[in-house]
Design a protein around this motif. Sequence first.
Motif, short mmCIF file in Angstrom:
data_model
loop_
_atom_site.label_atom_id
_atom_site.label_comp_id
_atom_site.label_asym_id
_atom_site.label_seq_id
_atom_site.Cartn_x
_atom_site.Cartn_y
_atom_site.Cartn_z
N LEU A 17 0.83 -1.20 0.00
CA LEU A 17 0.00 0.00 0.00
C LEU A 17 0.87 1.26 0.00
O LEU A 17 0.59 2.23 -0.70
N ALA A 18 1.95 1.23 0.78
CA ALA A 18 2.84 2.39 0.84
C ALA A 18 3.52 2.64 -0.50
O ALA A 18 3.62 3.78 -0.95
N SER A 21 0.99 4.01 -2.91
CA SER A 21 0.58 5.37 -2.55
C SER A 21 1.49 6.43 -3.17
O SER A 21 1.10 7.58 -3.30
N LYS A 22 2.67 6.04 -3.56
CA LYS A 22 3.62 6.98 -4.16
C LYS A 22 3.37 7.20 -5.65
O LYS A 22 4.02 8.02 -6.27
N GLU A 24 0.94 5.37 -9.32
CA GLU A 24 0.53 4.19 -10.07
C GLU A 24 1.76 3.35 -10.44
O GLU A 24 2.76 3.89 -10.89
N VAL A 60 -7.29 -1.40 -3.91
CA VAL A 60 -6.58 -0.90 -5.09
C VAL A 60 -7.48 -1.04 -6.31
O VAL A 60 -8.37 -1.88 -6.36
N SER A 77 -3.40 1.35 -8.46
CA SER A 77 -3.55 2.65 -7.79
C SER A 77 -4.35 2.42 -6.52
O SER A 77 -5.18 1.51 -6.46
N LEU A 78 -4.13 3.26 -5.52
CA LEU A 78 -4.90 3.16 -4.29
C LEU A 78 -6.29 3.76 -4.48
O LEU A 78 -6.45 4.78 -5.14
N SER A 80 -9.75 5.17 -2.25
CA SER A 80 -9.88 5.90 -0.99
C SER A 80 -9.87 4.92 0.19
O SER A 80 -9.31 5.19 1.24
N ARG A 83 -6.29 4.05 0.86
CA ARG A 83 -5.60 5.12 1.60
C ARG A 83 -5.94 5.06 3.09
O ARG A 83 -5.07 5.22 3.94
N LEU A 86 -4.08 2.17 4.58
CA LEU A 86 -2.67 2.50 4.75
C LEU A 86 -2.48 3.33 6.01
O LEU A 86 -1.54 3.08 6.79
N GLU A 87 -3.34 4.30 6.25
CA GLU A 87 -3.22 5.13 7.46
C GLU A 87 -3.39 4.29 8.71
O GLU A 87 -2.66 4.47 9.69
#
Length: 109
Positions: A17-18, A21-22, A24, A60, A77-78, A80, A83, A86-87
């Motif tokens: 996920l990390a 997140s940077k 695609e 994703v 891609s992530l 919502s 995201r 991930l948090e």
Amino acid sequence: MASSSQMLKGVLEGCLLAVISKGETYGYEMIERLQNYGLTMVSEGSIYPVLMRMQKEGLVSTVMRPSPNGPKRKYYSLTSEGRSDLEEFKERWEILSSGVNTLMEKGKV
């Protein structure tokens, strides 16, 4: 004693996920990025089942794009939800790693 690859299995989803997140990215590129961070034990065989599960869970989204070197690639891609996941992972990881680090530093009897 657990090997590095066995220990990584528990955190691989958060690491993927990390990476995603940077920006695609596609599978092999994720492996290269993880290896650049020192996670050299990660293989294609270990990430694709996790990526498939993450896609089914809505963490994703994917799109097929042409590749300059052969067949089309699946880019991730992530979402919502990804995201948010991930948090949550970051928070859990901070608590876990802090506790383990404290134990290892101060835990000597």
